[in-house]
Write an enzyme that holds these catalytic residues in place. Structure first.
Site, PDB file in Angstrom:
ATOM      1  N   ASP A 130      -3.194  -1.283  10.363  1.00  0.00           N
ATOM      2  CA  ASP A 130      -3.350  -1.287   8.900  1.00  0.00           C
ATOM      3  C   ASP A 130      -4.024  -2.556   8.366  1.00  0.00           C
ATOM      4  O   ASP A 130      -4.420  -2.593   7.201  1.00  0.00           O
ATOM      5  CB  ASP A 130      -1.984  -1.177   8.198  1.00  0.00           C
ATOM      6  CG  ASP A 130      -1.369   0.208   8.342  1.00  0.00           C
ATOM      7  OD1 ASP A 130      -2.054   1.106   8.862  1.00  0.00           O
ATOM      8  OD2 ASP A 130      -0.209   0.374   7.932  1.00  0.00           O
ATOM      9  N   LYS A 188       0.856  -1.194   0.000  1.00  0.00           N
ATOM     10  CA  LYS A 188       0.000   0.000   0.000  1.00  0.00           C
ATOM     11  C   LYS A 188       0.883   1.230   0.000  1.00  0.00           C
ATOM     12  O   LYS A 188       2.044   1.196   0.417  1.00  0.00           O
ATOM     13  CB  LYS A 188      -0.937   0.020   1.208  1.00  0.00           C
ATOM     14  CG  LYS A 188      -0.273   0.001   2.595  1.00  0.00           C
ATOM     15  CD  LYS A 188       0.234   1.332   3.126  1.00  0.00           C
ATOM     16  CE  LYS A 188       0.800   1.188   4.543  1.00  0.00           C
ATOM     17  NZ  LYS A 188       1.653   2.333   4.950  1.00  0.00           N
TER      18      LYS A 188
END
Length: 299
Positions: free
Chosen positions: A151, A20
């Protein structure tokens, strides 16, 4: 009949654990518990680690590719598999503990700000939920994931997201899907180092996603990373000559955005030899989600 057995054991299926980027990251305050409130925009890359998971009948969770210096019990993949196993047993979703042999192919650096460990954990949850046929919802898997790291839920849900709070409040988002050159300066930055730094900016105003998308993107962690790590400073200064460039997460990776793959690759060819880079497309739907849809359609 052959297909059914292959599908049930999971042999030969490679599950993506994508990287990401934090397209922007603002620290809006520090909470009484020491954690920081953030506003950040996550987008996936069509690049990352991959996992293979094969079901076992004896309830053992085995990681066949241990990481140097990380005990299996400390590995997020093993912890994810065990949490899912415990959840399924305590909720009566399975009569005996399902097991798995897991291998991981690492491409993402540790401490790079690309979410590698969190993504691996999320992929383990999503893949084993499918293979064990425990059919937990995304919400349930995201709750388990949050116990492993802030996350992990983003990777479980698999959609680009605007995250707030400590990262647990997620709103799906659709930023432009650019091409990115991502470069690793060869240093690893432990997240606490950045968040404990007295010079970290902690007073960005809370703004709506709409307002933030209209502003130039920035990362409040970047000045601290540049100050503390000469390599980050050098790499960003170099990259900024070619394109808008920023730190991702708490670092150490930096990235520059381009409209085309070829433009990104031209700069990749010039990356300083002491650093390592790759080019990838930003995607709002995670490669893991696409893999899961294809798998469930075949099942």
């Amino acid at each position: 009949m052959h297909h059914a057995t292959v599908t049930a054991t999971g042999a030969g299926i490679r599950w993506p654990a994508p990287a990401k980027l934090n397209l922007f990251l603002y620290v809006t305050g520090r909470r009484p518990d020491g954690y920081h409130n953030l506003q950040t925009l996550f987008q996936f890359l069509d690049y990352g680690d991959s996992l293979t998971c094969e079901t076992r009948r004896d309830g053992q969770i085995r990681l066949l590719t241990p990481l140097d210096g990380v005990e299996p019990e400390q590995n997020l993949i093993v912890r994810a598999a065990r949490l899912l196993q415990q959840h399924c047993l305590s909720h009566g979703l399975t009569d005996r503990p399902p097991g798995a042999d897991i291998t991981v192919e690492k491409r993402l650096p540790m401490g790079g700000g690309l979410g590698g460990g969190s993504s691996d954990a999320a992929t383990a949850l999503v893949a084993l939920n499918a293979l064990w046929q425990t059919d937990l919802s995304d919400d349930a898997l995201a709750d388990i994931g949050l116990r492993l790291g802030a996350d992990v839920p983003v990777f479980v849900r698999g959609y680009a997201a605007f995250a707030q709070g400590v990262g647990e409040r997620l709103t799906p988002a659709s930023p432009p899907e650019k091409w990115y050159l991502v470069v690793h300066p060869g240093v690893s930055i432990p997240t606490p180092l950045i968040f404990n730094d007295p010079l970290l900016k902690r007073d960005s105003p809370e703004r709506s996603l709409q307002a933030l998308l209209a502003l130039p993107f920035a990362n409040d962690c970047e000045p601290v990373a540049r100050k503390r790590f000469r390599e980050v400073e050098q790499l960003l200064s170099w990259l900024l000559e070619y394109a808008p460039a920023r730190l991702t997460g708490t670092g150490a990776c930096v990235f520059a955005e381009f409209d085309t793959e070829s433009a990104a690759r031209q700069v990749l060819d010039r990356v300083p030899e002491w650093s390592r880079g790759f080019v990838a497309r930003g995607v709002n739907v995670s490669p893991l989600q696409r893999k899961l849809s294809g798998y469930l359609n075949r099942r």
